[in-house]
Design a protein around this motif. Structure first.
Motif, PDB file in Angstrom:
ATOM      1  N   ARG A 109      18.959  48.138 -19.557  1.00 44.26           N
ATOM      2  CA  ARG A 109      19.919  48.014 -18.453  1.00 44.26           C
ATOM      3  C   ARG A 109      19.185  47.486 -17.211  1.00 44.26           C
ATOM      4  NH1 ARG A 109      21.793  53.169 -16.995  1.00 44.26           N
ATOM      5  NH2 ARG A 109      23.581  52.156 -16.023  1.00 44.26           N
ATOM      6  N   PHE A 110      18.721  46.243 -17.305  1.00 39.44           N
ATOM      7  CA  PHE A 110      17.830  45.710 -16.267  1.00 39.44           C
ATOM      8  C   PHE A 110      18.525  45.554 -14.920  1.00 39.44           C
ATOM      9  CE2 PHE A 110      16.531  43.840 -20.436  1.00 39.44           C
ATOM     10  CZ  PHE A 110      15.457  44.683 -20.642  1.00 39.44           C
ATOM     11  N   GLY A 111      19.803  45.128 -14.962  1.00 37.53           N
ATOM     12  CA  GLY A 111      20.521  44.918 -13.708  1.00 37.53           C
ATOM     13  C   GLY A 111      20.805  46.209 -12.958  1.00 37.53           C
ATOM     14  N   ALA A 112      20.698  47.339 -13.653  1.00 35.12           N
ATOM     15  CA  ALA A 112      20.955  48.629 -13.018  1.00 35.12           C
ATOM     16  C   ALA A 112      19.700  49.200 -12.368  1.00 35.12           C
ATOM     17  CB  ALA A 112      21.492  49.614 -14.057  1.00 35.12           C
ATOM     18  N   MET A 113      18.566  48.541 -12.578  1.00 37.05           N
ATOM     19  CA  MET A 113      17.307  49.051 -11.988  1.00 37.05           C
ATOM     20  C   MET A 113      17.283  48.761 -10.497  1.00 37.05           C
ATOM     21  SD  MET A 113      14.537  48.029 -14.917  1.00 37.05           S
ATOM     22  CE  MET A 113      13.138  48.649 -13.988  1.00 37.05           C
ATOM     23  N   THR A 114      16.780  49.727  -9.730  1.00 39.08           N
ATOM     24  CA  THR A 114      16.760  49.528  -8.285  1.00 39.08           C
ATOM     25  C   THR A 114      15.769  48.418  -7.905  1.00 39.08           C
ATOM     26  OG1 THR A 114      16.229  50.479  -6.137  1.00 39.08           O
ATOM     27  CG2 THR A 114      15.123  51.475  -8.020  1.00 39.08           C
TER      28      THR A 114
END
Lengths: 92, 405
Positions: B122-127
């Motif tokens: 879930r790369f896009g969810a990483m801050t």
């Protein structure tokens, strides 16, 4: 149509997550004045993806440092509504 | 022998005491800060020395927490206190002549949620704040931004000695003429789940879970490991002429420093304390003193079996009969880079106030450790020179010599 609950949620993020003083959160304040820079903007998009399941492109047309809070939150909410619509359409 | 630099400001963020005054009073009280840690519930070691979230948030001000990890927050609060204490004003100073050195042992450990997202793809969810909030060099970077310090900025990372090695490097920067002032210290938050599991698994932590307050007991016969902690210590160091010219209050002089490597083992100290002894001798010589002229040693004293024995042997080797010793980790636990920096601050305060704080939990001194360890209560003493000693994994050894101005 603008997603009013999402606009309210974005306002709450600015207040609680970014700790912007409530008196500074005026509709006509620009993102630059609110110190929402490109890193902070990316953080808003990551939170939407993580917690709301809304995936937006990394840059949205019309969104920059000179955008006012009112316009900026409307642009994000509209893009989110469009994404949701597409997802819902695909699911159907 | 090198020339001395002046210590003109102090700042501390410690468990049980945010600010120099509160932390120093807590240290003099000898009351340990270790307690059950809700963030570590259900783990093999579920206690630590913790700083209250609300207390640090109140000092930090708005808008920084979303992009800074705790070690950066501690560094900022301690640096602001030290600069204000030195009566320096960032809006007035020549920022290009002000350096920042903040030691950090390790970081990026407090983000299990982000690593889970990575593992799940879930790369896009990483801050996007993950780099800015967690890299060791960000502490010095954020302090430089906060204060408008545009001179040399640097991070030292030498494990448990990271704060002390930072102070040593700051003196070299001042000795070289690279700047007039250095805001220097160390900051760390090691008491997260990663730290607790990793240090426990290697056997370094006390497992005295039934009585956490008694767990950190340097030089005591019943010690069984260290207690993880967090915090920061910061000093303002200045070239002596610079401090005199602006009529600054001088707490103490940093008269000597030295670093030495064990070249022995990844995590065990050289059993005779040979590396520590070499750093101590070199630092004392750098100060232009002899071992007999040192009045007090602020020891590393982690409360692990091996470390306290090796440090004791190092002190015996250098001093013969060492002067009175104290170990601050009995009260504050082990804050890694923050610990060695705080201990430098407390060494300066001992000189300034002519008092040695007690070593908490020293009930029955290890019969193999032949040292005069101050315990039970603070001890008044005539102090002209104090050594702060630090040792770390990797065979890092750092000694700092402070003298009365």
């Amino acid at each position: 149509m603008t997603d009013q609950p999402l606009v309210a949620r974005l306002e709450a993020l600015l207040r609680d997550h970014f700790e912007i003083a409530p008196e500074a959160l005026r509709p006509d304040a620009t993102f630059r004045e609110l110190e929402i820079d490109s890193l902070a903007m990316a953080e808003i998009l990551a939170i939407l993806e993580d917690e709301d399941g809304i995936t937006l492109p990394p840059t949205l047309p019309g969104l920059g440092g000179d955008t006012t809070m009112a316009d900026g939150l409307r642009i994000i909410a509209e893009a989110a509504a469009q994404t949701r619509g597409e997802t819902a359409g695909a699911a159907r | 022998m090198s020339s001395s630099v002046a210590v003109t400001g102090l700042g501390v963020v410690a468990p049980g005491g945010i600010g120099v005054k509160e932390a120093w009073e807590r240290l003099l009280s000898g009351v340990p800060t270790a307690a059950r840690d809700p963030e570590l519930e259900g783990m093999p070691v579920d206690f630590s020395c913790r700083i209250e979230d609300e207390a640090i948030a109140a000092r930090l001000g708005r808008g920084l927490r979303w992009r800074t990890d705790r070690f950066i927050q501690f560094a900022l609060v301690a640096a602001r206190e030290a600069v204000a204490d030195a009566a320096l004003h960032p809006e007035e100073w020549d920022g290009e002549r002000v350096g920042v050195v903040i030691g950090v042992g390790g970081s990026a450990m407090a983000h299990p949620g982000e690593y889970t997202k990575l593992a799940e793809g879930r790369f896009g969810a990483m801050t996007p704040s993950l780099v800015a909030r967690s890299q060791p060099g960000m502490a010095a970077g954020e302090v430089s931004i906060d204060l408008g310090a545009r001179g040399p900025i640097l991070t030292t990372s030498t494990n448990c000695t990271s704060g002390a090695s930072g102070i040593a490097m700051a003196k070299l920067l001042l000795d070289s003429g690279a700047c007039d002032v250095v805001v220097v210290g160390g900051a760390e938050s090691a008491r997260n789940a990663w730290g607790s599991a990793a240090f426990w698994r290697m056997g370094a932590l006390s497992t005295r879970g039934d009585d956490p307050a008694a767990a950190s007991r340097p030089f005591d016969a019943d010690r069984d490991g260290f207690v993880l902690s967090e915090g920061a210590g910061v000093l303002v160091l200045e070239r002596e002429e610079h401090a005199r010219a602006r009529h600054a209050r001088v707490y103490a002089l940093l008269a000597g420093q030295a670093l030495a490597g064990d070249a022995h083992h990844c995590v065990a100290p050289e059993p005779e304390g040979a590396g520590a002894a070499r750093a101590l001798r070199a630092a004392i010589a750098d100060a232009g003193l002899s071992p007999a002229e040192i009045d007090h040693v602020n020891a590393h004293g982690t409360s692990t079996t091996l470390n306290d024995l090796a440090e004791h042997l190092a002190l015996r080797a250098v001093f013969g009969t060492p002067p009175p010793v104290t170990a601050n980790k009995g009260v504050f636990g082990h804050a890694i880079a923050g610990g060695s920096a705080m201990e430098a601050v407390f060494s300066v305060l001992s000189l300034h106030q002519q008092v040695i704080p007690p070593t908490a939990n020293l009930v029955r001194q290890d019969p193999e450790i032949d040292l005069d360890v101050v315990a039970g209560g603070p001890r008044r003493a005539v102090l002209r020179s104090v050594v702060s000693n630090s040792v770390g994994f990797g065979g890092h050894n750092v000694a700092l010599v402070f003298t009365a101005p």
